[in-house]
Write a protein that holds these residues in place. Structure first.
Motif, mmCIF file in Angstrom:
data_model
loop_
_atom_site.group_PDB
_atom_site.id
_atom_site.type_symbol
_atom_site.label_atom_id
_atom_site.label_comp_id
_atom_site.label_asym_id
_atom_site.label_seq_id
_atom_site.Cartn_x
_atom_site.Cartn_y
_atom_site.Cartn_z
ATOM 1 N N SER A 146 35.594 35.695 42.204
ATOM 2 C CA SER A 146 35.109 36.220 40.931
ATOM 3 C C SER A 146 35.405 35.234 39.807
ATOM 4 N N ARG A 147 34.869 35.529 38.621
ATOM 5 C CA ARG A 147 35.108 34.661 37.464
ATOM 6 C C ARG A 147 36.570 34.672 37.048
ATOM 7 N N SER A 148 37.289 35.749 37.373
ATOM 8 C CA SER A 148 38.720 35.808 37.059
ATOM 9 C C SER A 148 39.572 35.242 38.185
ATOM 10 N N GLN A 149 38.937 34.523 39.121
ATOM 11 C CA GLN A 149 39.606 33.890 40.260
ATOM 12 C C GLN A 149 40.177 34.901 41.245
ATOM 13 N N ALA A 150 39.659 36.123 41.223
ATOM 14 C CA ALA A 150 39.990 37.084 42.274
ATOM 15 C C ALA A 150 39.217 36.688 43.527
ATOM 16 N N SER A 151 39.887 36.704 44.670
ATOM 17 C CA SER A 151 39.220 36.231 45.888
ATOM 18 C C SER A 151 39.616 37.083 47.081
ATOM 19 N N GLY A 152 38.882 36.870 48.183
ATOM 20 C CA GLY A 152 39.138 37.599 49.415
ATOM 21 C C GLY A 152 38.443 38.950 49.428
ATOM 22 N N ILE A 153 38.535 39.651 50.563
ATOM 23 C CA ILE A 153 37.819 40.918 50.681
ATOM 24 C C ILE A 153 38.411 41.988 49.772
ATOM 25 N N TRP A 154 39.698 41.852 49.403
ATOM 26 C CA TRP A 154 40.337 42.829 48.522
ATOM 27 C C TRP A 154 40.431 42.324 47.098
#
Length: 473
Positions: A146-154
């Protein structure tokens, strides 16, 4: 006495016939599927029939023994009571129903992980709707960012990932690790439920941060207003989050009602965990596992480089299909199989990375990508990079090879532990006071006083203490 017994039996039979002819009204199960995916168009613009009502019972077309049956049997989230939420659920159902290809891709990606997730959710006694939450978060794409650097399936953000002991370095990214993040996400959701005593509020807090939910609850309490999900002042993203999950639930309950088909996913483990001290290429590991390299990295998304690296004090854990586990172990010890085709190389003064790449038959951009170097960055002399083995590079000065055990132990199958090693628990506790300082943006997940349950073998093996091969960021 006999007359009384016969009279009683007659009365019971009459009552039974009455129940059979006029069953009590059962409320229709509420729709369910997840939060709005990135770049979702405005649902109000869709010219689609909206039918929030579901058939009175789940689909009976799925063959027995599928993981979908287990998921349906464990649904336990309460219905939302606000009419706005009913409308949102219906809109999200319509959105999914209008995109059967998207639904098919999403659920096909889940086949590698779904049994493991459902098993862990049920082991903890959680509603099985939570196993569908990655539909909302990432469409089960472990490489989603994501743009907020959230990553992975969760969709963990970096700060919260660190609080949960999800390690990240040049070789390995714990934010993408499916096993590790599943343990941590469920730990976090359980803690949120223990605080708010409501799965609706726990899920909302998972999306927008528990600080936001605490503030809204305090605001409503001070004004003697209800404090349930429907009465809190939440952003549109969070307001849509649970209805989208409930839309997914509705589709899993009765896919044919919406013209959709769920891919068959057996109710059995998809992967086994292999621990080894050996270095090997991801491409070779994929071949040994009988997978394409793309599928191997979907199963092992934490590996950042074409070489699976480690140091002498840690094992590496690799996930492979159950059917390939024994042959994978045997072929690791086959002396005729070359496991590694990459090496480290130290750059000399004035040596350009484009020149090095040409030496190995690669483009400079490709070599930079493999080494995680931004296209506009330069590598200082003396920096170490990863390059292929090549006869043309025999004269190039090699970089020191990371320490490896003199005689690597045999690879072996390992179970998936459900607790962190003590070091990770201590690290999580030390950062307790930082939990409330996390931003309240979507997925700003914090954790304090939480025993982090993660795949300890993964976290003990995928992040060597050695420095990254190149010296500049």
């Amino acid at each position: 006495m006999l007359t009384r017994i016969l009279g009683l039996l007659t009365f019971l039979c009459w009552m039974g016939l009455g129940w059979a002819q006029d069953p009590p009204h059962a409320s229709a199960p509420s729709p369910t599927l997840g939060e709005e995916a990135p770049q979702t168009p405005d649902l109000d613009d869709l010219d689609l029939p909206l039918d929030p009502e579901l058939p009175p019972q789940a689909s009976d077309q799925a063959p027995p023994g599928e993981v979908w049956d287990r998921i349906r049997s464990g649904f336990a989230l309460p219905d939302l009571t606000d009419e706005r939420d009913d409308r949102l659920i219906a809109k999200h159902i319509a959105w999914f129903a209008a995109r059967p290809d998207y639904v098919e891709r999403t659920l096909n990606r889940s086949r590698m992980y779904l049994y493991f997730i459902v098993d862990e959710v049920q082991r903890r006694g959680m509603p099985t709707e939570i196993a569908l939450l990655p539909v909302v978060e990432s469409a089960y794409n472990p490489h989603a960012l994501s743009r907020s650097q959230a990553s992975g399936i969760w969709q963990f953000i970096p700060s919260t990932a660190r609080l949960f002991g999800l390690h990240k370095d040049w070789w390995y990214d714990g934010q993408k690790d499916v096993v590790a993040t599943t343990y941590s996400a469920l730990d976090y959701l359980q803690r949120l439920y223990d605080e708010f005593h409501s799965w609706d509020l726990a899920l909302a807090a998972y999306n927008c941060g528990e600080g936001k939910i605490r503030r809204e609850i305090a605001y409503n309490r001070a004004r003697q207003l209800p404090i349930d999900f429907g009465h809190l002042n939440l952003s549109d993203e969070t307001r849509n989050y649970i209805p989208r999950l409930l839309a997914a639930k509705a589709i899993v309950l009765s896919p044919e009602h919406y013209g959709l088909i769920l891919p068959p996913i057996p109710d059995e483990p998809y992967f086994s965990a292999i621990t080894t001290h050996k270095r090997l290429d991801t491409k070779v590991a994929a071949q040994l596992a009988g997978l394409s390299e793309e599928d191997f990295l979907m199963l092992n998304p934490g590996f950042n480089r074409p070489l699976i690296q480690l140091d002498s004090s840690r094992n590496t854990t690799i996930l492979v299909p159950v059917s390939a586990a024994n042959s994978f172990i045997a072929r690791l010890d086959d002396p005729d199989i070359t496991l590694v085709s990459w090496q480290t190389r130290q750059l000399q003064r004035g040596e350009a990375i484009d020149h090095v790449a040409h030496e190995y038959g690669m483009s400079g951009e490709e070599l930079k990508r493999i080494n995680g170097i931004a296209s506009n960055r330069r590598i200082a002399s003396g920096g170490v990079i990863l390059v292929p083995f090549s006869k043309t590079a025999e004269t190039a000065p090699p970089a020191p090879t990371p320490d490896l055990p003199a005689s690597p132990p045999e690879a072996e199958l390992s179970t998936l532990p459900t607790k962190h090693p003590p070091a990770h628990e201590r690290r999580a506790r030390k950062k307790t006071n930082r939990a409330h300082a996390l931003p309240s943006k979507s997925h700003s997940k914090s954790a304090h006083n939480t025993p982090v349950r993660t795949h300890s073998a993964l976290h003990k093996t995928h992040h060597p203490t050695a420095s990254p091969p190149h010296s500049s960021p």
